[in-house]
Design an enzyme around this catalytic site. Structure first.
Site, short mmCIF file in Angstrom:
data_model
loop_
_atom_site.label_atom_id
_atom_site.label_comp_id
_atom_site.label_asym_id
_atom_site.label_seq_id
_atom_site.Cartn_x
_atom_site.Cartn_y
_atom_site.Cartn_z
N TYR A 1 -3.55 18.23 18.30
CA TYR A 1 -2.58 17.91 17.25
C TYR A 1 -2.69 18.90 16.10
O TYR A 1 -1.68 19.41 15.61
CB TYR A 1 -2.83 16.47 16.77
CG TYR A 1 -2.02 16.04 15.57
CD1 TYR A 1 -0.64 15.85 15.66
CD2 TYR A 1 -2.64 15.82 14.34
CE1 TYR A 1 0.10 15.46 14.56
CE2 TYR A 1 -1.91 15.42 13.24
CZ TYR A 1 -0.54 15.24 13.35
OH TYR A 1 0.19 14.85 12.25
N GLU B 1 3.05 7.49 9.71
CA GLU B 1 2.17 7.56 8.53
C GLU B 1 2.04 6.17 7.90
O GLU B 1 0.97 5.79 7.42
CB GLU B 1 2.71 8.56 7.51
CG GLU B 1 2.63 10.02 7.94
CD GLU B 1 1.23 10.57 8.05
OE1 GLU B 1 0.26 9.90 7.61
OE2 GLU B 1 1.07 11.69 8.58
N TRP C 1 -6.34 8.16 11.82
CA TRP C 1 -5.15 8.82 12.37
C TRP C 1 -5.24 8.95 13.88
O TRP C 1 -4.23 8.86 14.58
CB TRP C 1 -4.96 10.19 11.71
CG TRP C 1 -3.79 10.93 12.27
CD1 TRP C 1 -3.79 12.11 12.95
CD2 TRP C 1 -2.40 10.53 12.21
NE1 TRP C 1 -2.51 12.46 13.33
CE2 TRP C 1 -1.65 11.51 12.88
CE3 TRP C 1 -1.74 9.43 11.65
CZ2 TRP C 1 -0.26 11.43 13.01
CZ3 TRP C 1 -0.35 9.35 11.79
CH2 TRP C 1 0.36 10.33 12.45
#
Length: 199
Positions: A26, A48, A56
């Site tokens: 990522y 988010e 995350w």
């Protein structure tokens, strides 16, 4: 968590992106690259918001399930979700089952659609690009909010968006290239084309 870690491939990354293969991929290919299309921004804004309070990597691992559950983050489709969809999503173990965040995502899809006559979500979000970007050498030097993220959060709330606080909006701005918070010694610094590298 300061400075960069040089991997076996010889590339320097922040510690958070140096070890987990999913996070590394990522970081190397997606994080901080410009996203200027409505669907892409709606997806990232949604993820988010779901990430708030979680790691995350948890969201990244669940992203395929999120995309399936939320119709590929097509704003028109999600805007048409109703109570039965909320019930369906609350029963979906593949995503983060938080009713407030699910309902906020639906409301945000409706707000995204409503923004189109005024230029759309991408135009609004990118209008808060600052005149300069941070130049952190360590993770400790990376800010978590900015005057622009505060203003963006306020503008979005005015338009009916939810779960769009200043910290979440700063994370969005980092993720989609509006600011560059890659560490100065990272191999990705300046890679977005939006900001210069180590200057």
């Amino acid at each position: 968590m300061s400075g960069v870690v040089v991997g076996e491939d010889g590339l320097a990354r922040p510690a958070w992106a140096a070890h987990d293969p999913l996070l590394r991929e990522y970081y190397d290919t997606e994080w901080g690259m410009p996203v200027r299309d409505e669907r892409g921004l709606f997806e990232r804004l949604s993820l988010e918001a779901f990430q708030s309070g979680l790691a995350w990597v948890t969201i990244l691992r669940k992203r395929p399930a999120f995309r399936e559950a939320f119709a590929g983050f097509d704003p028109d489709a999600v805007a048409a979700f109703h109570d039965d969809d909320v019930t369906r999503l609350m029963a979906d173990a593949g995503i983060v089952r938080n009713r407030r965040k699910i309902e906020a995502t639906i409301a945000n899809a409706q707000a995204t659609v409503a923004l189109r006559p005024d230029g759309g979500l991408a135009q609004l979000v990118w209008s808060f690009r600052p005149a300069d970007t941070p130049r952190p050498r360590t993770i400790a030097e990376v800010p978590t909010t900015s005057p622009e993220s505060v203003a963006l959060a306020k503008a979005l709330r005015t338009r009916g968006f939810r779960h769009v606080g200043p910290t979440t909006m700063f994370a969005l701005m980092e993720a989609v290239g509006i600011v560059d918070t890659h560490l100065l010694d990272s191999h990705r610094r300046g890679s977005s084309g939006v900001w210069p590298g180590r200057a």
